[in-house]
Design a protein around this motif. Structure first.
Motif, PDB file in Angstrom:
ATOM      1  N   VAL A 257       0.891  -1.155   0.000  1.00 47.51           N
ATOM      2  CA  VAL A 257       0.000   0.000   0.000  1.00 47.51           C
ATOM      3  C   VAL A 257       0.929   1.204   0.000  1.00 47.51           C
ATOM      4  CG1 VAL A 257      -1.744   1.302   1.257  1.00 47.51           C
ATOM      5  CG2 VAL A 257      -1.848  -1.205   1.211  1.00 47.51           C
ATOM      6  N   SER A 258       0.850   1.995  -1.054  1.00 37.75           N
ATOM      7  CA  SER A 258       1.758   3.134  -1.184  1.00 37.75           C
ATOM      8  C   SER A 258       0.962   4.433  -1.156  1.00 37.75           C
ATOM      9  CB  SER A 258       2.557   3.022  -2.482  1.00 37.75           C
ATOM     10  OG  SER A 258       1.704   3.053  -3.609  1.00 37.75           O
ATOM     11  N   TYR A 259       1.634   5.483  -0.733  1.00 34.83           N
ATOM     12  CA  TYR A 259       0.970   6.776  -0.670  1.00 34.83           C
ATOM     13  C   TYR A 259       1.957   7.882  -0.991  1.00 34.83           C
ATOM     14  CZ  TYR A 259       3.071   6.938   4.012  1.00 34.83           C
ATOM     15  OH  TYR A 259       3.955   6.915   5.060  1.00 34.83           O
ATOM     16  N   GLY A 260       1.416   9.010  -1.390  1.00 32.20           N
ATOM     17  CA  GLY A 260       2.270  10.141  -1.699  1.00 32.20           C
ATOM     18  C   GLY A 260       1.500  11.210  -2.433  1.00 32.20           C
ATOM     19  N   GLY A 261       2.192  11.853  -3.366  1.00 33.35           N
ATOM     20  CA  GLY A 261       1.587  12.921  -4.164  1.00 33.35           C
ATOM     21  C   GLY A 261       0.813  12.341  -5.340  1.00 33.35           C
ATOM     22  N   ILE A 262       1.020  12.905  -6.492  1.00 27.70           N
ATOM     23  CA  ILE A 262       0.237  12.531  -7.664  1.00 27.70           C
ATOM     24  C   ILE A 262       0.451  11.078  -8.075  1.00 27.70           C
ATOM     25  CG2 ILE A 262       1.911  13.314  -9.405  1.00 27.70           C
ATOM     26  CD1 ILE A 262      -1.906  13.802  -9.560  1.00 27.70           C
ATOM     27  N   SER A 263       1.638  10.521  -7.843  1.00 26.84           N
ATOM     28  CA  SER A 263       1.906   9.133  -8.243  1.00 26.84           C
ATOM     29  C   SER A 263       1.379   8.124  -7.233  1.00 26.84           C
ATOM     30  CB  SER A 263       3.402   8.911  -8.444  1.00 26.84           C
ATOM     31  OG  SER A 263       4.063   8.804  -7.198  1.00 26.84           O
TER      32      SER A 263
ATOM     33  N   VAL B 183      -1.969  -1.059  -3.885  1.00 25.44           N
ATOM     34  CA  VAL B 183      -3.009  -0.088  -3.577  1.00 25.44           C
ATOM     35  C   VAL B 183      -2.329   1.274  -3.425  1.00 25.44           C
ATOM     36  CG1 VAL B 183      -4.849   0.594  -2.004  1.00 25.44           C
ATOM     37  CG2 VAL B 183      -4.392  -1.842  -2.409  1.00 25.44           C
ATOM     38  N   PRO B 184      -2.401   2.122  -4.462  1.00 23.10           N
ATOM     39  CA  PRO B 184      -1.789   3.441  -4.367  1.00 23.10           C
ATOM     40  C   PRO B 184      -2.779   4.464  -3.815  1.00 23.10           C
ATOM     41  CG  PRO B 184      -2.510   3.069  -6.608  1.00 23.10           C
ATOM     42  CD  PRO B 184      -2.885   1.829  -5.812  1.00 23.10           C
ATOM     43  N   ILE B 185      -2.261   5.376  -3.024  1.00 25.64           N
ATOM     44  CA  ILE B 185      -3.095   6.457  -2.495  1.00 25.64           C
ATOM     45  C   ILE B 185      -2.476   7.776  -2.949  1.00 25.64           C
ATOM     46  CG2 ILE B 185      -4.104   7.501  -0.444  1.00 25.64           C
ATOM     47  CD1 ILE B 185      -3.693   4.803   0.977  1.00 25.64           C
ATOM     48  N   PRO B 186      -2.941   8.297  -4.100  1.00 24.35           N
ATOM     49  CA  PRO B 186      -2.422   9.580  -4.565  1.00 24.35           C
ATOM     50  C   PRO B 186      -3.028  10.729  -3.769  1.00 24.35           C
ATOM     51  CG  PRO B 186      -3.973   8.676  -6.162  1.00 24.35           C
ATOM     52  CD  PRO B 186      -3.849   7.669  -5.048  1.00 24.35           C
ATOM     53  N   MET B 187      -2.236  11.787  -3.657  1.00 24.80           N
ATOM     54  CA  MET B 187      -2.684  12.994  -2.959  1.00 24.80           C
ATOM     55  C   MET B 187      -3.274  12.648  -1.593  1.00 24.80           C
ATOM     56  SD  MET B 187      -1.519  14.775  -5.338  1.00 24.80           S
ATOM     57  CE  MET B 187      -1.846  16.415  -4.755  1.00 24.80           C
ATOM     58  N   VAL B 188      -2.459  12.012  -0.774  1.00 24.59           N
ATOM     59  CA  VAL B 188      -2.917  11.457   0.500  1.00 24.59           C
ATOM     60  C   VAL B 188      -3.382  12.523   1.494  1.00 24.59           C
ATOM     61  CG1 VAL B 188      -0.628  11.349   1.591  1.00 24.59           C
ATOM     62  CG2 VAL B 188      -2.400   9.709   2.260  1.00 24.59           C
ATOM     63  N   PHE B 189      -2.763  13.683   1.508  1.00 27.87           N
ATOM     64  CA  PHE B 189      -3.064  14.653   2.559  1.00 27.87           C
ATOM     65  C   PHE B 189      -4.517  15.111   2.591  1.00 27.87           C
ATOM     66  CE2 PHE B 189       1.567  14.861   2.337  1.00 27.87           C
ATOM     67  CZ  PHE B 189       1.860  14.641   3.676  1.00 27.87           C
ATOM     68  N   PRO B 190      -5.162  15.386   1.448  1.00 24.32           N
ATOM     69  CA  PRO B 190      -6.578  15.762   1.503  1.00 24.32           C
ATOM     70  C   PRO B 190      -7.501  14.626   1.988  1.00 24.32           C
ATOM     71  CG  PRO B 190      -5.612  16.454  -0.581  1.00 24.32           C
ATOM     72  CD  PRO B 190      -4.609  15.581   0.100  1.00 24.32           C
ATOM     73  N   LEU B 191      -6.991  13.395   1.982  1.00 21.11           N
ATOM     74  CA  LEU B 191      -7.791  12.249   2.433  1.00 21.11           C
ATOM     75  C   LEU B 191      -7.690  12.017   3.940  1.00 21.11           C
ATOM     76  CD1 LEU B 191      -6.924   9.752  -0.437  1.00 21.11           C
ATOM     77  CD2 LEU B 191      -9.048  11.044  -0.149  1.00 21.11           C
ATOM     78  N   LEU B 192      -6.878  12.805   4.615  1.00 23.94           N
ATOM     79  CA  LEU B 192      -6.710  12.659   6.060  1.00 23.94           C
ATOM     80  C   LEU B 192      -7.632  13.616   6.793  1.00 23.94           C
ATOM     81  CD1 LEU B 192      -2.821  12.466   6.297  1.00 23.94           C
ATOM     82  CD2 LEU B 192      -4.444  10.572   6.417  1.00 23.94           C
ATOM     83  N   GLU B 193      -8.346  13.065   7.747  1.00 20.23           N
ATOM     84  CA  GLU B 193      -9.235  13.875   8.573  1.00 20.23           C
ATOM     85  C   GLU B 193      -9.032  13.478  10.025  1.00 20.23           C
ATOM     86  OE1 GLU B 193     -13.952  13.921   8.963  1.00 20.23           O
ATOM     87  OE2 GLU B 193     -13.236  14.590   6.993  1.00 20.23           O
ATOM     88  N   ASP B 194      -8.446  14.367  10.802  1.00 24.28           N
ATOM     89  CA  ASP B 194      -8.123  14.085  12.208  1.00 24.28           C
ATOM     90  C   ASP B 194      -7.299  12.816  12.350  1.00 24.28           C
ATOM     91  OD1 ASP B 194      -9.526  16.351  13.116  1.00 24.28           O
ATOM     92  OD2 ASP B 194     -11.430  15.239  13.065  1.00 24.28           O
ATOM     93  N   GLY B 195      -6.316  12.645  11.456  1.00 30.02           N
ATOM     94  CA  GLY B 195      -5.418  11.493  11.531  1.00 30.02           C
ATOM     95  C   GLY B 195      -6.002  10.194  11.007  1.00 30.02           C
ATOM     96  N   THR B 196      -7.164  10.264  10.389  1.00 32.21           N
ATOM     97  CA  THR B 196      -7.823   9.073   9.857  1.00 32.21           C
ATOM     98  C   THR B 196      -7.952   9.197   8.352  1.00 32.21           C
ATOM     99  OG1 THR B 196      -9.093   8.839  11.905  1.00 32.21           O
ATOM    100  CG2 THR B 196      -9.910   7.653   9.984  1.00 32.21           C
ATOM    101  N   VAL B 197      -7.674   8.099   7.652  1.00 36.60           N
ATOM    102  CA  VAL B 197      -7.826   8.092   6.199  1.00 36.60           C
ATOM    103  C   VAL B 197      -9.298   7.963   5.855  1.00 36.60           C
ATOM    104  CG1 VAL B 197      -7.348   6.785   4.085  1.00 36.60           C
ATOM    105  CG2 VAL B 197      -5.550   7.097   5.796  1.00 36.60           C
TER     106      VAL B 197
END
Length: 192
Positions: free
Chosen positions: A117-123, A148-162
């Motif tokens: 499961v990877s996460y980061g910016g656009i990729s 399972v890639p998670i692009p643009m992870v920061f907007p998907l975080l809400e109070d430390g929860t994905v």
């Protein structure tokens, strides 16, 4: 699924960087794995293991570990039937801490399926995942093709929860299903 037939899945937080979002992503994976029902799940944080950079004097294939952190890490992976590595992408590559964790031990990885499961910016961390898949296969483990890639992870975080979207949820369920298939098939090989 009975406890006897459940696979021991280790969900590994691959980043140790201060301010990391890895624990949030790994908690989402961990929760999904528990809900899936095919696993006994353990969440493992490399920051808590504290592996120094390749500091064992003996080759990992010998399993003559001298450091407590390596012994602890060896036991974690040695006990696993399947592994999910949760990885960010740093400078288009996997974090050094995760590469080190793969390289500091050897025999413990053999014949085990490893999901990413990877996460980061656009990729979404896909470049990190691809590099890790090569290293995982070189360790004698089976890197699963579906990441399972998670692009643009920061907007998907809400109070430390994905706050996962449907494609992320579907991808994660598919990864769990594949881990069960591969894990059951490979278990006799790494348990021998």
């Amino acid at each position: 699924m009975s406890t006897e037939s459940k696979l021991k899945l280790k969900v590994i937080i691959g980043s140790t960087r201060p301010g990391r979002v890895g624990p949030s992503v790994a908690n989402w994976v961990n929760s999904g794995a528990r809900d899936h029902g095919g696993f006994e799940v353990e969440l493992v944080d490399l920051a808590e293991i504290g592996l120094p950079l390749l500091d064992e004097p003996n080759h990992p294939a010998m399993q003559k570990y001298e450091n407590e952190s390596t012994k602890k890490w060896s036991a974690v992976i040695g006990d696993a039937d399947a592994v999910i590595l949760v990885t960010p992408e740093y400078d288009f590559f996997a974090p050094a801490t995760l590469v080190n964790a793969l390289q500091v031990i050897a025999v413990e990885w053999k014949y085990k399926p490893v999901g990413l499961v990877s996460y980061g910016g656009i990729s979404g961390g896909l470049r990190s995942a691809q590099e890790l898949r090569t290293l995982i296969s070189n360790k004698g483990a089976m890197p699963l093709p579906n990441v399972v890639p998670i692009p643009m992870v920061f907007p998907l975080l809400e109070d430390g929860t994905v706050k996962a979207n449907d494609p992320m949820k579907d991808g994660l369920q598919g990864l769990f299903d594949e881990l069960v298939k591969w894990g059951q098939a490979l278990k006799p090989l790494h348990s021998a």
